[in-house]
Design an enzyme around this catalytic site. Structure first.
Site, PDB file in Angstrom:
ATOM      1  CG  ASP A 233      -5.622  -6.104  -3.460  1.00 16.87           C
ATOM      2  OD1 ASP A 233      -4.730  -6.038  -2.598  1.00 16.87           O
ATOM      3  OD2 ASP A 233      -6.784  -6.486  -3.215  1.00 16.87           O
ATOM      4  N   GLY A 234      -1.996  -4.875  -3.732  1.00 12.68           N
ATOM      5  CA  GLY A 234      -0.713  -5.440  -3.322  1.00 12.68           C
ATOM      6  C   GLY A 234      -0.835  -6.687  -2.481  1.00 12.68           C
TER       7      GLY A 234
ATOM      8  CB  SER B 120       7.066   3.270   3.132  1.00 20.45           C
ATOM      9  OG  SER B 120       5.867   3.151   2.412  1.00 20.45           O
TER      10      SER B 120
ATOM     11  CG  HIS C 135      -1.849  -1.151   1.315  1.00 20.98           C
ATOM     12  ND1 HIS C 135      -1.432  -2.415   1.682  1.00 20.98           N
ATOM     13  CD2 HIS C 135      -3.175  -1.242   1.083  1.00 20.98           C
ATOM     14  CE1 HIS C 135      -2.478  -3.234   1.681  1.00 20.98           C
ATOM     15  NE2 HIS C 135      -3.543  -2.546   1.318  1.00 20.98           N
TER      16      HIS C 135
ATOM     17  CG  ASP D   6       0.891   1.776   5.655  1.00 17.91           C
ATOM     18  OD1 ASP D   6       0.078   1.853   6.599  1.00 17.91           O
ATOM     19  OD2 ASP D   6       1.437   2.773   5.149  1.00 17.91           O
TER      20      ASP D   6
ATOM     21  CD  GLU E 169      -2.182   3.518  -3.263  1.00 17.77           C
ATOM     22  OE1 GLU E 169      -3.429   3.587  -3.191  1.00 17.77           O
ATOM     23  OE2 GLU E 169      -1.455   3.259  -2.278  1.00 17.77           O
TER      24      GLU E 169
END
Length: 284
Positions: free
Chosen positions: A143-144, A100, A42, A164, A118
Site C-alpha cells: 500500500d503506497g 507513469s 499506485h 493515483d 502496487e
C-alpha cells in the site's frame, strides 16, 4: 476491492492530462543538477499494449493519445508529451502506452531513485517484470499511501510523489487527503501530484474543501472534462491537484487546457478548470 486494472483505460483523456502534468513537473525539477527521489503510490503494471484485449474492449485510448498521435499542430507541452510517448513506442505506430513508472524512468537520471508501489497482485507482478533490470528502481507489492511514509523525508531532500488511486471505494476521497496531510508533515517541501476522476461531483467538492482546510499551502488544480457532469455511470472529467508546483506550471496549463478541452471533448462539450486552490509562492 482490488478489481481495477488500468489496462482497460490506458492512454485515455485522463492519462493525457496526468502524464502531461507529470512530464512538465519532472522536466522542471530536473533543471537542477541534483538527485531526485520519485515515489509512485499506485504504479499499476507500468506498460500497456494497446492491441491487447483489455485495451481494445472500449478503445478508450482513441479518445486520448490516439486523437493526438498524428497531429502536427500540438501546442506547447501537449507536443512534449506526445513526443515522449512516441519515443517509448517501438515504431511510428501507436502500439503501446507507457505508464507513469516508465515515463518517470525515461526522464530521470542515474543518480535519481524511484520507488514504485502496487497492491494488486497481478499488476505488481507485471510491474516487476517491466522494471526489474533498472537498478534505480525498487518496486513493492504494498500500500503506497501507507508504506511510502517511511521514505520521507528522502535523503535527496528533493522529491516528487505521484498519488493515483482508482477511487473504487467511496472513502478514498477522504483517505487520500488524510494521507497527503501525513506525507506533507514529513516532507513539506516535496512536490505532490494527486490524480482524481469526476464521477460524482459532490465527492470532488468534498475533497477540494478538505484540502483547502488541511493547512497545506500552495495547491493548484487542473481539470479536463470531455462532457458535462452527469449522474449516470462513467467518468466525465479528471484532474490533477499539485502541491508545491513549479512556478511555470499554471501558465502552461492555461495555454493548453482550452485546446485539449476543444480537441478531446465530445460534441463540443469539453471543459477545463485552472485554479489556485490554496495560495503561496510556487517553487522556483
Amino acid at each position: 476491492m482490488l478489481s481495477y486494472q488500468h489496462a482497460y483505460h490506458a492512454g485515455n483523456f485522463a492519462d493525457v492530462l496526468k502524464h502531461m502534468v507529470l512530464l512538465q513537473v519532472l522536466t522542471y525539477l530536473k533543471t537542477k543538477d541534483k538527485p531526485l527521489c520519485y515515489i509512485d503510490t499506485h504504479a499499476g503494471s507500468g506498460d500497456y499494449k494497446l492491441n491487447s484485449g483489455e485495451a481494445q474492449k472500449n478503445q478508450e485510448f482513441l479518445g486520448g493519445i490516439g486523437s493526438l498521435w498524428l497531429r502536427d499542430d500540438l501546442p506547447g507541452c501537449v507536443g512534449d508529451y506526445v513526443d515522449l510517448i512516441k519515443q517509448l513506442n517501438h515504431s511510428e505506430q501507436l502500439t503501446r502506452y507507457p505508464g507513469s513508472p516508465l515515463i518517470a524512468s525515461q526522464l530521470l537520471g542515474n543518480k535519481d531513485r524511484l520507488f514504485l508501489y502496487e497492491l494488486h497482485t497481478a499488476e505488481s507482478r507485471l510491474l516487476n517484470d517491466v522494471v526489474k533490470r533498472d537498478k534505480r528502481i525498487k518496486a513493492f507489492r504494498a500500500d503506497g499511501l501507507k508504506d511510502s511514509l517511511g521514505l520521507l523525508p528522502p535523503k535527496e531532500n528533493r522529491g516528487l510523489i505521484l498519488i493515483d488511486p482508482s477511487y473504487e471505494i467511496k472513502n478514498e476521497y477522504q483517505v487520500v487527503v488524510d494521507a497527503l496531510k501525513e506525507l506533507h508533515k514529513r516532507f513539506a517541501t516535496g512536490c505532490y501530484l494527486l490524480w482524481y476522476p469526476v464521477v460524482a461531483r459532490k465527492r470532488n467538492v468534498y475533497m477540494e474543501r478538505a484540502l483547502q482546510t488541511s493547512g497545506i499551502k500552495n495547491i493548484q488544480l487542473f481539470e479536463l472534462g470531455i462532457q458535462p457532469d452527469s449522474d449516470e455511470y462513467g467518468m466525465t472529467a479528471s484532474g490533477m491537484i499539485v502541491i508545491n508546483p513549479p512556478w511555470t506550471l499554471l501558465a502552461e496549463m492555461q495555454q493548453v487546457l482550452p485546446w485539449l478541452a476543444e480537441t478531446l471533448g465530445h460534441n463540443q462539450q469539453g471543459h477545463y478548470r485552472v485554479e489556485q486552490l490554496v495560495s503561496e509562492s510556487p517553487l522556483r
